[in-house]
Design an enzyme around this catalytic site. Structure first.
Site, mmCIF file in Angstrom:
data_model
loop_
_atom_site.group_PDB
_atom_site.id
_atom_site.type_symbol
_atom_site.label_atom_id
_atom_site.label_comp_id
_atom_site.label_asym_id
_atom_site.label_seq_id
_atom_site.Cartn_x
_atom_site.Cartn_y
_atom_site.Cartn_z
ATOM 1 N N CYS A 167 0.749 -1.175 -0.041
ATOM 2 C CA CYS A 167 -0.119 -0.226 0.000
ATOM 3 C C CYS A 167 0.817 1.213 0.115
ATOM 4 C CB CYS A 167 -1.003 0.190 1.331
ATOM 5 S SG CYS A 167 -0.035 -0.472 2.715
ATOM 6 N N HIS A 216 -2.925 6.541 4.663
ATOM 7 C CA HIS A 216 -1.466 6.682 4.820
ATOM 8 C C HIS A 216 -1.100 7.895 4.178
ATOM 9 C CE1 HIS A 216 -1.458 2.446 5.717
ATOM 10 N NE2 HIS A 216 -0.841 1.986 5.043
#
Lengths: 347, 347
Positions: free
Chosen positions: B131, B251
């Protein structure tokens, strides 16, 4: 009160940092013959305990500093600008925890582990650096001395207590609201005096202090300029990205450094920092030992871990630096400067 | 169900990423003629809704893949290692969201905005990158193409949902316990399978995945190695420090890059990223506009802001990259790969 000691004033005595200053003066048993606790009008009249004795906080005015020998200021830049010269005029040495005088070339900017001797050049005011700068230079100075330092790139992970008690309350209230599925209106962070306010709970906000014309924030420019001044390295390459996190106390920093020596091993760097003043090495990946903000609260040291050599550059190292932003980042560094004044017989 | 479409299997259908995969397949109206939902024994039997139809999740076995054309795997590396070859043997093309095959030289590692053509070389399995890697390369690839790329230093600010549903629950429960002044025992983070567990609420933990012998974590090495592979740049200098935050989803990354062109302005870089596929530019300091995890949740794009030129190097730039780690970081990128398979007539 000690029979032999100094008349000390704390300006901003009821604030988050002021309270830590009093705790630190007490735990260090700093030689105080008289203690004057001052604040803005809003907080005046509040009662504060120091060594089991109750003090009433008074409004800070120029005349409050009559007879004061050491004045610790932490009541915002405007208070320092207005009253620090008045305190100096009346014979006090000012240790100022705001950004008001840090870049003034007549004012030493001091982290005792790095440049204690600069205190001797003071002309009445000594500045305490920005919290995120202090913890970084404590870890970098041993590298500079031993191996030479050429480049620093830092990304910060900063706690809300650096923005004061209102920011701590906002983090707690927002966190509870989100856990309850309730709505809320951000009012304090990222910068109380700026136009917009954003959620801090369960978020990461890449703005601390206001933006400058070059796209960096004032906090980032503080880290860049103060680091060069404290280390007397105007040529040092420094870059910073400062980010506010949903952490109450304890700033963390992901730091990449390049040193001049290309032969240094990670183990040598760890040993150097282990032996350095003000540093606690917490670095054992095999045992999952590294610094974290939740572990540093209430401690004076700067904690360093995750030290490892860059995979591409033999003179590049990465590290993770954590410290209590209210202590080494503010109150403890200020009291350390006061202790240096005593030690160097400057007061 | 479309008359014309593919037999699609989702392995790990009840997990945090699997659920997002189903939502994404539905919102993209992916051409599905038959949908097979699979999981480990623990989750088998659960009911899942797709396009208003209820499906019962079945235990994944080799025979589950009979007739399947596209299999999206997101049930952990061990499940992929055991069953992806079985799916391929039965004629399926596997899009694997685990780290099991990412560095296998026979497996393309694909972010469609960067290296869609690599899909053509697949031998049955196509790997979906980590990710934190995906969102970074989406922002870096336009720089590489336009100006050449030589160095990347990234510090991450990663959400707990990357560690699964148990980590999300742990963050919420710990946060509530701390707000209530109650005690708690960390049991999941930083790494479920590692020895020690630490507080994540109101903390920052500089460990994601297990430590390697070189002092970097596996997550950091994933970012380093996958970035080089996806961009076909084994010579690219990449360093990463990965940190887990008390953020549920989204994130963030503080990224320093050096490009080969020394004449590029910040405005040119902003324009380039504004015009790039999969990127949304959010960058106006004068209006306090920058990306934040709380704003990116549920969106497919990679958000970039805080773009500014390094103060020391004309070819150095800093930026702040944010994306929903469950979408572009996982489910959306996997579905994008499936869409590319259709578009390239490979299925």
């Amino acid at each position: 009160m000690e029979a032999r000691g100094y008349h000390v004033a704390v300006v901003g005595a009821t604030g988050a940092v002021g309270q830590q200053m009093l705790k630190t003066l007490e735990s260090r048993n700093f030689p105080i013959s008289k203690l004057t606790l001052l604040s803005s009008e809003r907080s005046a009249g509040k009662k504060v305990i120091y060594k089991n004795q109750e003090y009433t906080v008074q409004v800070a005015t120029p005349d409050s500093f009559e007879g004061v020998q050491i004045a610790l200021f932490s009541a915002g830049g405007n208070v320092s600008k207005a009253l620090a010269p008045e305190a100096v005029k009346r014979g006090a040495i000012v240790v100022d925890n705001t950004s008001a005088y840090r870049m003034d070339e007549n004012v030493p900017l001091v982290v005792p582990e790095v440049n204690e001797a600069a205190i001797k050049d003071h002309k009445g005011i000594i500045a305490n650096p920005n919290c995120s700068t202090i913890q970084m230079v404590v870890a970098l100075e041993p590298l500079r001395q031993q191996y030479g330092l050429s480049k620093v790139i830092v990304s910060t992970y900063q706690a809300v207590s650096g923005a004061g008690a209102a920011a701590i309350n906002e983090l707690k209230q927002q966190s509870q609201a989100i856990l309850n599925g309730e709505s809320f209106t951000p009012e304090v962070l990222p910068v109380k005096g700026d136009e917009k306010h954003y959620q801090i709970a369960f978020n990461a906000v890449p703005q601390i202090d206001k933006f400058q014309e070059n796209g960096f924030t004032f906090e980032e420019m503080k880290m860049i300029n103060e680091t060069k001044k404290i280390m007397s390295m105007p040529e040092l390459q420094v870059a910073a990205t400062c980010v506010r996190l949903p952490v109450e106390t304890g700033h963390s920093e992901s730091v990449y450094v390049e040193i001049e020596n290309h032969e240094v091993t990670t183990d040598q760097l760890k040993q150097l920092l282990k032996d350095s003043d003000g540093v606690t090495l917490q670095d054992d990946p095999s045992q999952q030992i590294y610094p974290m903000p939740a572990d540093c609260v209430g401690k004076n040291d700067v904690f360093v871990g995750r030290i490892r050599k860059d995979l591409d550059r033999a003179n590049g190292f990465h590290m993770w630096i954590v410290s209590d932003n209210l202590l080494k980042g503010a109150a403890w560094n200020s009291v350390q400067i006061a202790e240096s004044l005593v030690k160097l017989q400057l007061v």
